[in-house]
Design a protein around this motif. Sequence first.
Motif, PDB file in Angstrom:
ATOM      1  N   VAL A  45       5.379   4.986 -12.897  1.00 43.43           N
ATOM      2  CA  VAL A  45       5.852   4.363 -11.659  1.00 43.43           C
ATOM      3  C   VAL A  45       5.774   5.347 -10.503  1.00 43.43           C
ATOM      4  O   VAL A  45       5.308   5.003  -9.407  1.00 43.43           O
ATOM      5  CB  VAL A  45       7.287   3.820 -11.826  1.00 43.43           C
ATOM      6  N   ALA A  85       3.458   5.017  -7.250  1.00 47.52           N
ATOM      7  CA  ALA A  85       4.031   5.038  -5.902  1.00 47.52           C
ATOM      8  C   ALA A  85       3.389   6.125  -5.055  1.00 47.52           C
ATOM      9  O   ALA A  85       3.089   5.914  -3.876  1.00 47.52           O
ATOM     10  CB  ALA A  85       5.541   5.249  -5.983  1.00 47.52           C
ATOM     11  N   ASN A  86       3.147   7.299  -5.636  1.00 48.71           N
ATOM     12  CA  ASN A  86       2.495   8.382  -4.898  1.00 48.71           C
ATOM     13  C   ASN A  86       1.075   8.003  -4.484  1.00 48.71           C
ATOM     14  O   ASN A  86       0.625   8.301  -3.372  1.00 48.71           O
ATOM     15  CB  ASN A  86       2.464   9.656  -5.733  1.00 48.71           C
ATOM     16  N   GLU A 114       1.317   5.539  -1.616  1.00 50.75           N
ATOM     17  CA  GLU A 114       1.709   6.259  -0.404  1.00 50.75           C
ATOM     18  C   GLU A 114       0.533   7.058   0.153  1.00 50.75           C
ATOM     19  O   GLU A 114       0.271   7.058   1.361  1.00 50.75           O
ATOM     20  CB  GLU A 114       2.876   7.192  -0.705  1.00 50.75           C
ATOM     21  N   ARG A 141       5.919   3.747   3.398  1.00 49.55           N
ATOM     22  CA  ARG A 141       7.129   3.315   2.674  1.00 49.55           C
ATOM     23  C   ARG A 141       7.096   1.810   2.419  1.00 49.55           C
ATOM     24  O   ARG A 141       7.398   1.344   1.320  1.00 49.55           O
ATOM     25  CB  ARG A 141       8.384   3.676   3.472  1.00 49.55           C
ATOM     26  N   VAL A 184       4.498   0.960  -0.313  1.00 47.25           N
ATOM     27  CA  VAL A 184       4.957   1.261  -1.673  1.00 47.25           C
ATOM     28  C   VAL A 184       5.831   0.121  -2.176  1.00 47.25           C
ATOM     29  O   VAL A 184       5.701  -0.326  -3.321  1.00 47.25           O
ATOM     30  CB  VAL A 184       5.711   2.606  -1.709  1.00 47.25           C
ATOM     31  N   LEU A 220       4.974  -2.228  -5.394  1.00 48.61           N
ATOM     32  CA  LEU A 220       5.875  -2.370  -6.536  1.00 48.61           C
ATOM     33  C   LEU A 220       6.188  -3.842  -6.807  1.00 48.61           C
ATOM     34  O   LEU A 220       6.295  -4.272  -7.955  1.00 48.61           O
ATOM     35  CB  LEU A 220       7.156  -1.575  -6.298  1.00 48.61           C
ATOM     36  N   TYR A 238       7.536  -4.505 -10.594  1.00 47.77           N
ATOM     37  CA  TYR A 238       8.290  -3.337 -11.059  1.00 47.77           C
ATOM     38  C   TYR A 238       9.627  -3.742 -11.637  1.00 47.77           C
ATOM     39  O   TYR A 238      10.383  -4.505 -11.021  1.00 47.77           O
ATOM     40  CB  TYR A 238       8.463  -2.363  -9.890  1.00 47.77           C
ATOM     41  N   THR A 261      10.999   5.850  -8.921  1.00 46.82           N
ATOM     42  CA  THR A 261       9.726   5.660  -8.220  1.00 46.82           C
ATOM     43  C   THR A 261       9.268   6.927  -7.511  1.00 46.82           C
ATOM     44  O   THR A 261       8.212   6.927  -6.881  1.00 46.82           O
ATOM     45  CB  THR A 261       9.858   4.543  -7.173  1.00 46.82           C
ATOM     46  N   GLY A 262      10.004   7.986  -7.603  1.00 50.31           N
ATOM     47  CA  GLY A 262       9.575   9.227  -6.953  1.00 50.31           C
ATOM     48  C   GLY A 262      10.744  10.145  -6.745  1.00 50.31           C
ATOM     49  O   GLY A 262      11.857   9.848  -7.132  1.00 50.31           O
TER      50      GLY A 262
END
Length: 281
Positions: free
Chosen positions: A163, A167-168, A171, A262, A265, A269, A274, A280-281
């Motif tokens: 996850v 997310a990275n 982003e 942001r 992301v 998700l 998700y 998530t980070g």
Amino acid sequence: MAIAAEERDARRDAGARLRAARREAGLTLRQLAQELEVSAATWSAVENGHTKIDDARLAQAAVILGADAATLRGTPPPVAGSWREFGPLRLEPPLAGALAAFVELGYHGATVRDIAQRARLSVPGVYHHWPAKQDLLVALLDRTMDEVLTRARAARAEADGSVARFANLVECLALYHTHRRELGFIGASEMRSLAEPARTRIAAARQEIQHMVEDEVREGCRRGVMATELPKEAARAVVTMCTALPQWWSPGGPSGPAAIARHYVGFALDTVRYVQGEPTG
């Protein structure tokens, strides 16, 4: 003295990379020199580290050799975390002129005269280092894929868990396609204008990014932290969503790159469904 030694070492290393790429491409030194419209003696000096090669000539050599320009240049990958940081885009005048012309007029609509006007050069000045308009497009798309791949690999390596890696990656793609929106725009719109073998090579780089995202979605589904029934299609939708940003986002709009990233992301998700439970980070 130390600076001179560093410069000498850099030239020698660059020459060695160019020599290896030439041999891998099956070209003699004289054949490559003829393609580049330089003397064999000049190119021998480049390969032996006695003469520095400028970025325009290096990009031209990369096209001829079917090689990655960043690899030939020896560009180091960014350190962890710097994939979020973007400085000004620095391009040589012909490339900057080509980028502006392709964004405004499209590749097929732009002439070398249009490029020269935007670069504040004469038409012969553009042709001096760039034999054809196609070479400019290839160099720009190579630059695009070199940078976005390097950033995406760093973003993925920085995170733990599917996850957080997903997310990275989202982003990273959203930041790239806002901070570098002009390069992102032609990356999405002008692939069809590429000739072979550059088209296959650059398409493979695009597929690598797609596969990174798809792998994390499949892993998330396997681990039960993502619930989409169509991981491949969901991953494709997410990447397409990010690469479409240059079509509408403007630096003068209400949301800057960080805010857009942001939001995206969150959208991504939601797309992969998700399941709460993994950071998530």
